[in-house]
Scaffold this motif. Structure first.
Motif, PDB file in Angstrom:
ATOM      1  N   GLY A 192     -26.450  55.209 -16.331  1.00 17.86           N
ATOM      2  CA  GLY A 192     -27.393  54.795 -17.365  1.00 17.86           C
ATOM      3  C   GLY A 192     -28.763  54.617 -16.763  1.00 17.86           C
ATOM      4  O   GLY A 192     -29.230  55.414 -15.970  1.00 17.86           O
ATOM      5  N   LEU A 198     -29.581  38.903 -15.205  1.00 24.83           N
ATOM      6  CA  LEU A 198     -28.150  38.618 -15.135  1.00 24.83           C
ATOM      7  C   LEU A 198     -27.444  39.965 -15.031  1.00 24.83           C
ATOM      8  O   LEU A 198     -27.697  40.863 -15.850  1.00 24.83           O
ATOM      9  CB  LEU A 198     -27.738  37.884 -16.401  1.00 24.83           C
ATOM     10  N   PHE A 246     -15.661  41.693 -20.002  1.00 17.01           N
ATOM     11  CA  PHE A 246     -16.814  41.336 -19.185  1.00 17.01           C
ATOM     12  C   PHE A 246     -16.527  40.172 -18.256  1.00 17.01           C
ATOM     13  O   PHE A 246     -15.825  39.228 -18.612  1.00 17.01           O
ATOM     14  CB  PHE A 246     -18.009  40.992 -20.075  1.00 17.01           C
ATOM     15  N   PHE A 248     -23.968  41.916 -15.165  1.00 10.44           N
ATOM     16  CA  PHE A 248     -22.590  41.806 -15.605  1.00 10.44           C
ATOM     17  C   PHE A 248     -21.788  42.995 -15.118  1.00 10.44           C
ATOM     18  O   PHE A 248     -22.267  44.127 -15.062  1.00 10.44           O
ATOM     19  CB  PHE A 248     -22.500  41.798 -17.131  1.00 10.44           C
ATOM     20  N   LEU A 250     -29.632  44.111 -22.910  1.00 16.01           N
ATOM     21  CA  LEU A 250     -28.433  44.440 -22.146  1.00 16.01           C
ATOM     22  C   LEU A 250     -28.401  45.957 -21.921  1.00 16.01           C
ATOM     23  O   LEU A 250     -28.256  46.721 -22.862  1.00 16.01           O
ATOM     24  CB  LEU A 250     -27.219  43.986 -22.937  1.00 16.01           C
ATOM     25  N   TYR A 290     -23.823  46.257 -15.856  1.00 21.80           N
ATOM     26  CA  TYR A 290     -24.889  46.079 -16.836  1.00 21.80           C
ATOM     27  C   TYR A 290     -25.918  45.099 -16.293  1.00 21.80           C
ATOM     28  O   TYR A 290     -25.600  44.195 -15.529  1.00 21.80           O
ATOM     29  CB  TYR A 290     -24.334  45.511 -18.147  1.00 21.80           C
ATOM     30  N   GLN A 333     -28.813  42.415 -17.729  1.00 24.05           N
ATOM     31  CA  GLN A 333     -29.314  41.722 -18.918  1.00 24.05           C
ATOM     32  C   GLN A 333     -30.577  40.964 -18.542  1.00 24.05           C
ATOM     33  O   GLN A 333     -30.545  40.045 -17.729  1.00 24.05           O
ATOM     34  CB  GLN A 333     -28.280  40.762 -19.494  1.00 24.05           C
ATOM     35  N   LEU A 372     -34.547  39.450 -20.200  1.00 24.00           N
ATOM     36  CA  LEU A 372     -35.185  39.028 -21.455  1.00 24.00           C
ATOM     37  C   LEU A 372     -35.941  40.170 -22.115  1.00 24.00           C
ATOM     38  O   LEU A 372     -35.923  40.326 -23.336  1.00 24.00           O
ATOM     39  CB  LEU A 372     -36.137  37.859 -21.186  1.00 24.00           C
TER      40      LEU A 372
END
Lengths: 116, 114
Positions: A58, A88, A107, A90, A43, A35, A37, A39
């Motif tokens: 995705g 970020l 996670f 994940f 996410l 994933y 993430q 701003l």
């Protein structure tokens, strides 16, 4: 501690460069998910691997790729980096996703990527 | 497009106040529902989940959520918050109709004032 580990914790690099993020799933988990993430995008699911094979995709850019190795750890490769790739990242793992089962995901702590 | 919506982006409340965060999704068919929490500087942690059975789900730290299938909702509640509940909360849906991908809502930042 979820049991999912990610390295490195922080990564600072320049535009145009390539980086590799690493994830080790929880012991026994066959699925790994990546994933992003940020701003502005929140996410976002990137890609999933199950027992070494790509299972779902995705919003992953063509500049990004991933793989899952026989020992089940996974790497996310980001190339031709742009400022907007700062985020970020994940990794999560779950026991499985054999088409029908929808398992809980655990996670990791994430890798913070800064592109300058 | 199918999605997960969290109604509030920011919530500010005082300690001991009650908290309710809304979550709606647009997927039909079988869904698994989750609430995750992200404390400042930390990774996502699972608060609670709904797979089937009793639509009122109790999670960790005094949180609960209610699945209302007819309203496509899975709202999170806590009767009395603490300063330590300051965090960002994410609703997530894993829907067979979406290829078993976990789709997150935009998150709600909760600030609990001491």
């Amino acid at each position: 501690d979820s049991g999912v580990t990610q390295t490195p914790k922080h990564l600072i690099t320049a535009t145009g460069q390539r980086v590799t993020l690493r994830c080790s799933p929880r012991s026994g988990d066959l699925s790994v998910y990546w994933y992003q993430q940020s701003l502005d995008q929140g996410l976002q699911f990137l890609i999933q691997y199950y027992n070494g094979e790509e299972r779902a995709k995705g919003n992953i850019l063509e500049r990004f790729s991933a793989q899952q190795f026989p020992d089940l750890h996974s790497e996310l490769n980001l190339s031709s980096l742009e400022l907007g790739d700062s985020a970020l990242y994940f990794c999560a793992s779950s026991l499985g996703t054999s088409g029908g089962a929808m398992a809980e995901q655990f996670f990791g702590p994430g890798t913070r990527l800064t592109v300058l | 497009a199918q999605s997960v919506s969290q109604h509030n982006h920011h919530v500010i409340l005082s300690e001991a106040a009650s908290l309710e965060l809304g979550c709606n999704y647009s997927y039909g068919g079988t869904v698994n529902l989750f609430w995750y929490v992200q404390y400042p500087g930390q990774h996502l942690q699972l608060l609670l989940k709904y797979f089937s059975g009793d639509p009122l789900v109790k999670g960790i730290k005094g949180f609960e959520a209610e699945f209302i299938k007819s309203k496509f909702s899975f709202n999170l509640r806590k009767p009395s918050v603490q300063w330590s509940d300051t965090a960002e909360y994410f609703c997530a849906v894993n829907a067979r109709a979406a290829g078993n991908k976990l789709t997150f809502g935009g998150g709600t930042r909760v600030l609990v004032k001491p």
